[in-house]
Motif scaffolding. Structure first.
Motif: not given
Ligand code: XIL
Length: 466
Positions: A25-30, A360-365, A389-395, A448-452
């Motif tokens: 899951a990624g957050l697209t930057a401008a 950032c992206t989060a890849t689950y295995r 400088t930091g990240w937060t992964v939620t699901w 998880p279906a919505d890992m961000t």
């Protein structure tokens, strides 16, 4: 002052491989195009660069709800355009009235915006009684005014324009009532009184036609230098920046830099870029280029702390009433449509590629699985746009799953929502960097279906544009 809002452009993609279940899951930057930052405000873009982007406003405009909607959402800073001036705040000697100013400060605070105070000592919009004060009393009157007003707003403002427009074009002192009755020392006395009333608010000298290097900015430069040498408290210089399309001073950046090198901040405090009416597409384009250049000049100097438009829409610009035949000076037209100037500012604040915000992206295995439980590893990767400088992964926990512990990250579970923040040692990711955290779960190992992944704003190294 950063306003939190749902991240834009989330995208999710999942794929299944034989022994590997991955989800990213990624957050697209401008991207640095007008269209791509259509829903990111100028305030947010500036914030990502460690600056504010603001607008002046004035009380008569506040009933216009179309106006206040943009005022409250697009900007991270507000300047009170008129009603902090002496004529409003001390209309007769010793009688103080902050009602109108407070209406604007309250509004800004309710919108999470910072406020610049404007202005304590100025030859204009001064009530008549001040001109009649005997020479021997004016220093005391000036000090009282400053003390009372600064004290009143203590803790609510980021800056004060302590003295406004004290110099003539040739660099000599303007012969204001303060200059004539108190003498050269009045400016230093004003700054000392302001500091005594509030040790924290940043104290600014503010003037126009000091954006480029010339006799007037030289005079201000020498004053600041001597204040620094003598220990007179001054924190910043406000360049009003009432400019003319096609005539932005070529030395703007160099001039901002030389003030910064004296050890003061610089703010562009009243920006507008007027043109001879009527508006044409060619003049709009010229103006857009100029706005972009002004924003870039500020971003190029780390001590240039922010930019304020002298109101944001042509509907409420002061320009046509003061410069006959000129106008259309602001990035929004009189119907609140964004002009090319708006997009040029946004592009300059975005700073080209890479985009400032990072992604950032989060890849689950799944790493191991047994009856009733499993362990998993999540790879957090930088999205290759800018360091983070930091990240937060939620699901959201898939049904029948729970998380019991995590490593290499800070775990919080609230109901079905799982949040893992970076540990102290693995938050910083270079443009191509990645790290992992792991967790142990009970129940099914379903993906998880919505890992961000949401990045913390990238730190901006000063002076870097794009
Ligand atoms: C202007 C206001 O915009 C007008 O509404 C008012 O009539 C006059 O003052 N430099 C300054 C500002 O420092 O306070 C001025 O604001 C514009 C020029």
């Amino acid at each position: 002052m950063f306003r939190h809002h749902p991240p834009r452009g989330r995208r999710t993609a999942g794929f299944l491989a034989t022994a590997l279940v991955a989800l990213s899951a990624g957050l697209t930057a401008a991207a640095p195009t007008a269209a791509a930052h259509a829903d990111t405000t100028l305030g947010e873009l500036a914030e990502a660069k460690g600056r504010y982007f603001g607008s002046a406003t004035d009380n008569p405009e506040l009933p216009d709800t179309r106006y206040t909607q943009i005022l409250g959402s697009e900007f991270s800073q507000i300047t009170v355009g008129n009603t902090m001036k002496w004529q409003y705040t001390e209309p007769s000697r010793g009688r103080f009235d902050y009602t109108a100013a407070e209406e604007i400060v309250d509004l800004a605070e309710s919108n999470g915006q910072s406020v610049r105070g404007h202005t304590l000592v100025w030859h204009n919009q001064l009530p008549d009684w001040v001109g009649d004060v005997p020479a021997g009393e004016l220093l005391e009157v000036m000090r009282d005014h400053i003390t009372h007003e600064v004290d009143h707003f203590e803790g609510r403002l980021i800056h004060w324009d302590v003295v406004n427009e004290a110099f003539e074009e040739d660099g000599s002192r303007r012969q204001s009532v303060f200059q004539q009755k108190i003498g050269d020392s009045y400016i230093a006395e004003a700054f000392k009184a302001a500091r005594a009333a509030d040790p924290d608010v940043k104290l600014y000298y503010n003037d126009y036609n000091i954006e480029g290097i010339g006799p007037k900015s030289d005079a201000v430069y020498e004053m600041v230098k001597s204040f620094k040498a003598r220990g007179i408290p001054i924190d910043g210089v406000g360049m009003q920046a009432h400019l003319i399309a096609g005539q932005v001073p070529a030395s703007l950046q160099q001039n901002i830099q030389r003030f910064a090198d004296l050890g003061v901040d610089v703010a562009l405090t009243e920006l507008d870029i007027r043109m001879t009416l009527p508006r044409t597409a060619a003049k709009d384009a010229r103006q857009a280029t100029d706005y972009g250049a002004v924003a870039e000049a500020c971003l190029a100097v780390s001590r240039c702390v922010g930019i304020t438009l002298w109101d944001y829409t042509d509907k409420y610009s002061w320009v046509p009433s003061v410069f006959p035949g000129e106008g259309a000076a602001l990035p929004w037209d009189e119907n609140f449509a964004k002009k090319p100037a708006y997009h040029a500012i946004a592009a300059a604040l975005t700073g080209g590629s890479p985009a400032p915000r990072g992604e950032c992206t989060a890849t689950y295995r799944v790493t191991s699985q047994w009856q009733g439980g499993f362990t998993a590893e999540v790879t957090v990767g930088n999205g290759h746009t800018a360091p983070i400088t930091g990240w937060t992964v939620t699901w959201t926990l898939p049904g029948g799953q729970s998380v019991s512990s995590a490593w290499n990250g800070d775990l919080t579970v609230g109901g079905q929502e799982v949040t893992v923040r970076n540990a102290a040692y693995n938050g910083t990711l270079s443009r191509s960097g990645s790290t992992t955290f792991g967790f142990q779960g009970e129940g099914t190992a379903d993906t998880p279906a919505d890992m961000t992944c949401t990045p913390s704003p990238a730190t901006q190294s000063s002076g870097v544009i794009g």
